[in-house]
Scaffold this active site. Sequence first.
Site, PDB file in Angstrom:
ATOM      1  N   GLU A 135      63.358  14.565  51.304  1.00  0.00           N
ATOM      2  CA  GLU A 135      64.307  14.641  50.193  1.00  0.00           C
ATOM      3  C   GLU A 135      63.618  15.060  48.903  1.00  0.00           C
ATOM      4  O   GLU A 135      64.221  15.720  48.055  1.00  0.00           O
ATOM      5  CB  GLU A 135      65.041  13.313  50.022  1.00  0.00           C
ATOM      6  N   HIS A 158      72.650   3.123  55.903  1.00  0.00           N
ATOM      7  CA  HIS A 158      73.676   4.180  55.970  1.00  0.00           C
ATOM      8  C   HIS A 158      74.951   3.706  55.292  1.00  0.00           C
ATOM      9  O   HIS A 158      76.042   4.118  55.645  1.00  0.00           O
ATOM     10  CB  HIS A 158      73.989   4.558  57.426  1.00  0.00           C
TER      11      HIS A 158
END
Lengths: 369, 433
Positions: A75, A144
């Site tokens: 990322e 998540h």
Amino acid sequence: MSALEEGPVTLADAPVRRLNMIEAINEALHLMMARDDSVVVFGEDVGYFGGVFRATAGLQKTFGKSRVFDTPINECGIIGAAVGMAAYGLRPVPEIQFADYIYPGYDQLVSEAARLRYRSAGEFIAPITVRSPFGGGIFGGQTHSQSPEALFTHVAGLKVVIPSTPHDAKGLLIAAIEDNDPVIFFEPKRIYNGPFNGYYDKPVEPWARHPDSEVPEGYYSIPLGKARIVREGEALTVLAYGTMIHVAEAVLAEKGVDAEIIDLRTLLPLDIETVKKSVEKTGKCLIVHEATRTGGFGGELSALVQEHCFYHLEAPIERVTGFDTPYPHSLEWAYFPGPVRIGEAVDRLLASGGRRAAPGGRNDAVRNG
Amino acid sequence: MADRPASSHSNRGNLPPLSLHVPEPPYRPGDPVDYSWLDIPPAGTAPRPDEACEAAETHPLCHGLIRVLDEDHRAVGAWDPRLDPETLRRMLRVMAMTRAFDDRMYRGQRQGKTSFYMKCTGEEATSVASAFALADDDMVFPSYRQQGILIARGYPIVEMINQIYSNRADKLKGRQLPIMYSSREHSFFTISGNLATQYPQAVGWAMASAIRGDTRIAASWIGEGSSAEGDAHAAFTFATVFNAPVVFNVVNNQWAISSFSGFAGGERATFAARAVGYGLAGLRVDGNDALAVYAAVRWAANRARANKGPTLIEHFTYRAEGHSTSDDPSQYRSAQEREEWPLGDPVMRLKRHLISLGEWSVEAHQAMDRELVEQVKAATKEAEKNGILGHGLHHPFHTMFEDVYEELPWHLKDQSEQAMHERRVKWPDWKET
């Protein structure tokens, strides 16, 4: 409120279809990539496969591999590369697969993208839209399910946008991509396929039965920084965004409370005028978010409401949030700020104070000592 | 495991207990310095592979040292870039100017004209010769010690000083720490104080150039210390995955403030050798040899421009001065290191080379140095007309709130009014100009 009343929309004749939120986002991406060849889309699994939630499906086929591609699982690299591409003059729309994964790119967002314009006195800008699914309710466990919006609303130079309907998702994403500042675009993944209302033990309605799944074809944008009044009402004001709009709406409908529900849509910059007007009218304010409580955006909202509307308040501001724990897998629904938690806060608000008789009543008396 | 017997760790017979290795530099303050252990191959011995070769063909070079200038100041070997004397003199002049500029700015900071300064003494070749090897419109993503690139690209030094003084003429409006320049016009990216962030950004810029079918490439610089950042790993991975036209420079100046290169992994491998695992082309170059630096960067730039991919170059050099004006290296390293550094002074080495070619003289060099000192002095005086830090001649007050966003949102408008109000409370006669 229909699309036709908002901003630069001139869609009176545009065909309207019913889309779910993924389809609306996908359509916005197709549209912007076709309109502006500086728009590029990339991230983990977004290319050939079209993204784990299918938001980028078909883009690579239509626009080619050099504008839509998969990236390494990094990322920091995704956001860092986006900053460099923006410096070149592109308009990157990277996807971070889950908001929970955004932290390795945090420095590139906070210290770089957010500050480029300021530190270079406008020589370099970062018109980047970071799309990322966020929020829980899908049994995603602690990595998540998170809602990290407050980590971004605290950053000068970023904008934070969260849609709650397919209609808004398309118009807001188009506006975000066109914006010349970096935008964090969090997509509430629990409502990708239907307006989940918090009653997890009942079936979720599909978007097709919801009026806000009506999405006009073609281009329209919804200005950033403008809230949407979901429902007008007198009894109290609800400030919320994303999934929690639908949860609050269901709870208040079930209780038969005449609440005014405001979908903030953009957390930063915030539409303070709409918030003010509503709280001044109702005198009571309920703030709902799924994110953890302490240091959450609800704290900022609460402070703003009391700074701007103190003498109109008839009851303490209520905050309904997730608990200050990581998102638990098996006890997801015990964590989620669902109907019980919201319902009790509504009850407390309604029991407290009481309706003002008329403007210039009790609150003005308080103000005048 | 709290109930585990405390002695259980010693249950492995005659195995000695584990011990933690904490790197220690070879020399501390007061230590005599002897660099004879450093492996310095003679100039001219490194082979020069074709610019379009497989990355692996360069990997033996990651363990050696590309050197062009020999002990007799001649340019030798396959890496000799064969530059004409005029170019060599220009390069020498920019390096000498960088040094003269550093000296003046350092003194300016000591005299209280600004808060902070960073010299690049001893490392001038790593930026100046690199800038000569790149095209002027190749985008550079520098760290804070590449002032030589800006000077090489003709950025007016008076503008650099305005920035250092954060005065009313500072193009960055007094927002950045001194020396964190930015000049889009000179393809010089805005410098960040967060280290190595520019590395993946350079890759992104290079990817964009490739996406657009451009011919410009990107180049970036970090120190060996910040090569430990995750950003470096991100950049190397992205660059090789997408074959980005980018040149990575790691300036190994041995010291990251007080931490020697061992804390970035330098004890076990060279920094160039990181190229091997990523499949980058890799070169390791004598960073005090301007011709070797030029040749290596030119090789990498040509390779990138021919779409043959990214290169990692380690510039082996020495930070002759403190990290910054806030640093005192006598507290942690031996002062003798600088004197004993076996690769000499990059300015002197280029000067002697030009003299050996019959294209320069001691007198000409002295005259140039005097001229440069005067030039910097004049620029300093010019910049001081626009103010020095903390003396009132800064950008208009309201500019503090501009450029956070393209448009001023309501909350910044409110805060701007509050700031103006505070100003008027303190100085009732104050008017925004």
